[in-house]
Design a protein around this motif. Structure first.
Motif, short mmCIF file in Angstrom:
data_model
loop_
_atom_site.label_atom_id
_atom_site.label_comp_id
_atom_site.label_asym_id
_atom_site.label_seq_id
_atom_site.Cartn_x
_atom_site.Cartn_y
_atom_site.Cartn_z
N GLU A 152 86.87 -45.86 -81.50
CA GLU A 152 85.94 -46.08 -82.61
C GLU A 152 85.99 -44.91 -83.60
O GLU A 152 85.90 -45.10 -84.82
CB GLU A 152 84.53 -46.28 -82.09
CG GLU A 152 83.54 -46.70 -83.16
CD GLU A 152 82.15 -46.99 -82.61
OE1 GLU A 152 81.16 -46.78 -83.36
OE2 GLU A 152 82.05 -47.42 -81.44
N ALA A 153 86.14 -43.70 -83.07
CA ALA A 153 86.25 -42.53 -83.94
C ALA A 153 87.50 -42.61 -84.81
O ALA A 153 87.47 -42.34 -86.02
CB ALA A 153 86.27 -41.25 -83.11
N ILE A 154 88.61 -42.99 -84.20
CA ILE A 154 89.87 -43.12 -84.94
C ILE A 154 89.75 -44.19 -86.02
O ILE A 154 90.18 -44.00 -87.16
CB ILE A 154 91.03 -43.41 -83.97
CG1 ILE A 154 91.31 -42.17 -83.12
CG2 ILE A 154 92.28 -43.83 -84.74
CD1 ILE A 154 92.30 -42.40 -81.99
N ASN A 155 89.16 -45.32 -85.67
CA ASN A 155 88.97 -46.40 -86.65
C ASN A 155 88.08 -45.95 -87.79
O ASN A 155 88.33 -46.28 -88.96
CB ASN A 155 88.37 -47.64 -85.97
CG ASN A 155 89.35 -48.33 -85.05
OD1 ASN A 155 90.56 -48.21 -85.21
ND2 ASN A 155 88.83 -49.05 -84.07
N VAL A 191 89.81 -31.66 -84.21
CA VAL A 191 89.65 -32.32 -82.93
C VAL A 191 89.30 -31.27 -81.87
O VAL A 191 90.02 -30.27 -81.74
CB VAL A 191 90.94 -33.05 -82.50
CG1 VAL A 191 90.70 -33.86 -81.23
CG2 VAL A 191 91.48 -33.93 -83.61
N PHE A 192 88.24 -31.51 -81.15
CA PHE A 192 87.86 -30.61 -80.05
C PHE A 192 87.91 -31.40 -78.75
O PHE A 192 87.12 -32.34 -78.55
CB PHE A 192 86.46 -30.04 -80.28
CG PHE A 192 86.41 -29.01 -81.36
CD1 PHE A 192 86.52 -27.66 -81.06
CD2 PHE A 192 86.29 -29.39 -82.69
CE1 PHE A 192 86.49 -26.70 -82.06
CE2 PHE A 192 86.26 -28.43 -83.69
CZ PHE A 192 86.36 -27.09 -83.38
N SER A 193 88.84 -31.06 -77.90
CA SER A 193 88.97 -31.75 -76.62
C SER A 193 89.82 -30.92 -75.67
O SER A 193 90.71 -30.18 -76.09
CB SER A 193 89.62 -33.13 -76.82
OG SER A 193 89.76 -33.81 -75.58
N SER A 194 89.56 -31.09 -74.37
CA SER A 194 90.40 -30.49 -73.34
C SER A 194 91.37 -31.51 -72.76
O SER A 194 92.14 -31.19 -71.86
CB SER A 194 89.52 -29.92 -72.21
OG SER A 194 88.65 -28.93 -72.71
N GLU A 236 97.57 -41.25 -84.31
CA GLU A 236 96.98 -42.45 -84.90
C GLU A 236 96.17 -42.18 -86.17
O GLU A 236 95.54 -43.09 -86.71
CB GLU A 236 96.10 -43.14 -83.87
CG GLU A 236 96.88 -43.61 -82.64
CD GLU A 236 95.99 -44.26 -81.58
OE1 GLU A 236 94.97 -44.88 -81.97
OE2 GLU A 236 96.33 -44.17 -80.38
N THR A 237 96.17 -40.94 -86.65
CA THR A 237 95.48 -40.63 -87.91
C THR A 237 96.43 -39.90 -88.84
O THR A 237 97.53 -39.50 -88.46
CB THR A 237 94.25 -39.73 -87.66
OG1 THR A 237 94.69 -38.47 -87.13
CG2 THR A 237 93.26 -40.38 -86.71
N VAL A 278 93.67 -37.34 -75.50
CA VAL A 278 92.79 -37.48 -76.67
C VAL A 278 93.42 -36.81 -77.89
O VAL A 278 93.47 -37.38 -78.99
CB VAL A 278 91.41 -36.87 -76.37
CG1 VAL A 278 90.57 -36.78 -77.65
CG2 VAL A 278 90.68 -37.70 -75.33
N ILE A 279 93.91 -35.60 -77.69
CA ILE A 279 94.54 -34.86 -78.78
C ILE A 279 95.76 -35.61 -79.31
O ILE A 279 95.94 -35.75 -80.52
CB ILE A 279 94.93 -33.45 -78.29
CG1 ILE A 279 93.68 -32.64 -77.93
CG2 ILE A 279 95.75 -32.72 -79.35
CD1 ILE A 279 93.96 -31.37 -77.17
#
Length: 488
Positions: A347-350, A363-366, A377-378, A370-371
């Motif tokens: 949903e965030a990507i869309n 982008v903040f992720s471990s 995709e963006t 996800v990264i």
């Protein structure tokens, strides 16, 4: 304006900027300006936007000094002819790309970082051998006035001119013919600049902005993420083109994010940011009113305090913001951070992809998956993972937008390349004319076959000697065989 531009063009046509020694001398003079007059520049920035000396050094001087030193030290290499791969047909020719100056460049600067965003393009223009007309923003009036005073004292005042004033002066400048235009600002004015450039088919670099999203995954160090986001969002009172414009996160972590940002703000600016020497002001009352109007109808998690007489808006976080709210329809460019909740990564990507392509994506992720999905995709001008804005400081990386967030790129060598015409050069001798028979009439199938072979076989720039050695060997063998036939 016609007299100004013609004077600069006449100076360029004198040919003195083609000398690399001249360019280096001008770069050294610009460096001298920045280092000798830092106190005066910092004072102007203090008056324009209440910026501290620390922030002026960090966000204006360091990047400028590094770009100047890089350009001077690498100019010989950047400006040198660049050999390219050849085909068999031009194996014995000199084939290379020669960087050449465009001519007269118009640089229209921005008010939020009035020295860095105006003079960094000038560094590349000088290094590439161009002349330039510099138009600083009238909104940062003290910086514009000081730039108009200082540049003629340090640089060749015939080759590099400053034009001050507001929209009317800019419009008059855009009626003139330039060889390249470099504009930093918003997309609305960017479209007008591009429209004006089409009248003379002038190439443009547009460094614009947009709504740079910041996705916080629940699988990350939220405290560190919020600390870095708080720094990037509220420095310069949110008036940075690559500041995080809004946060996307799952509902389950929204309260935690709000609390971490609140705690970080207390650490950065104490209980009252208004009295902090490190907290800037909105540039003028017009933009103060614009930012305040954007918050209408929103739920304030904290912040919102303001003082129009000082153009002060406290660091503000908005919660449960919906996509149709006014604040989500334009770049905020102020110290207000909306949080939009999404159910998951998809949903965030869309959400991001339904909007114009941003200048930056954070982008903040471990989670490496996800990264990877965010990167794959963006689309955005630049991206930083687990930090914000830091990609701007790496001058080996190109900085620029895509789509509505801009076109072209700069920083370091990228500025030199963008403000140079890359001239294709082939230099042949009159020897070996027999190799050209394949292209001359009468045209036959055999000649077409040889031409096809010559054009399809690609050689590296150093392969001519190898080809010559092979041909010489074949000729020698042929002569030896002929001699043996005669003798036998």
């Amino acid at each position: 304006m016609d007299k100004v531009v013609n004077g600069v063009r006449e100076a360029f046509q004198s040919g003195r900027s083609r000398s690399l020694q001249y360019r280096k001398q001008q770069l050294r003079a610009l460096y001298k300006l920045i280092t000798e007059r830092q106190a005066d520049i910092a004072d102007a920035l203090k008056q324009d936007i209440n910026r501290s000396m620390f922030d002026s050094t960090l966000f204006e001087f360091i990047g400028l000094e590094n770009d100047i030193k890089l350009a001077e030290s690498h100019l010989d290499d950047w400006a040198a002819p660049q050999p390219v791969r050849k085909n068999l047909g031009n194996a014995f020719d000199d084939v290379y790309i020669k960087p050449e100056p465009f001519g007269v460049v118009l640089i229209i600067g921005a008010w939020n970082y009035p020295w860095a965003l105006t003079l960094q393009p000038l560094v590349g223009a000088i290094a590439a051998g161009n002349a330039a007309v510099v138009k600083p923003s009238e909104l940062s009036e003290h910086s514009a006035r000081l730039m108009n005073e200082l540049l003629p004292q340090y640089l060749d005042k015939e080759m590099y001119r400053v034009v001050t004033g507001g929209a009317p002066e800019t419009q008059e400048l855009l009626k003139e013919r330039f060889d390249h235009i470099f504009y930093t600002g918003n997309s609305t004015v960017g479209k007008l600049v591009m429209e004006a450039a089409t009248r003379h088919l002038t190439p443009v670099i547009l460094e614009l902005g947009g709504k740079s999203p910041c996705y916080i995954d629940k699988n990350c160090d939220i405290a560190v993420a919020c600390r870095r986001i708080t720094w990037g969002k509220f420095m310069n009172s949110g008036q940075s083109c690559i500041a995080p414009d809004y946060i996307l996160c799952e509902p389950s972590i929204q309260d935690r994010i709000i609390e971490e940002i609140r705690n970080t703000l207390r650490e950065f600016y104490r209980e009252d940011a208004k009295n902090s020497p490190d907290y800037c002001r909105i540039i003028n009352t017009h933009h103060f009113d614009r930012v305040m109007a954007l918050m209408e109808g929103c739920t304030i998690a904290f912040g919102g305090e303001n003082d129009r007489s000082q153009c002060y808006i406290a660091p503000t976080v908005l919660r449960d913001v919906l996509p149709h709210y006014r604040i989500m329809q334009e770049e905020i460019f102020g110290p207000v951070l909306p949080i939009i909740t999404v159910n998951d990564l998809s949903e965030a990507i869309n959400f991001i992809n339904k909007k114009e392509k941003p200048l930056a994506l954070y982008v903040f992720s471990s989670d490496k998956k996800v990264i990877k999905r965010m990167l794959t995709e963006t689309s955005s001008g630049g991206v930083a993972v687990n930090d914000v804005m830091i990609h701007y400081t790496v001058n080996s990386l190109p900085f620029g937008g895509v789509g509505n967030s801009g076109m072209g790129r700069y920083h370091g060598r990228h500025t030199f390349d963008q403000l140079s015409h890359h001239r294709a050069c082939v230099i042949k001798s009159f020897a070996l004319e027999g190799f050209n028979d394949a292209r001359y009439p009468p045209l036959t199938a055999a000649r077409l076959g040889r031409a096809k072979l010559a054009l399809q076989n690609r050689l590296c720039s150093c392969s001519a000697m190898c080809v010559w050695a092979v041909i010489s060997t074949m000729v020698a063998i042929g002569l030896l065989v002929a001699l043996l036939v005669v003798l036998l």
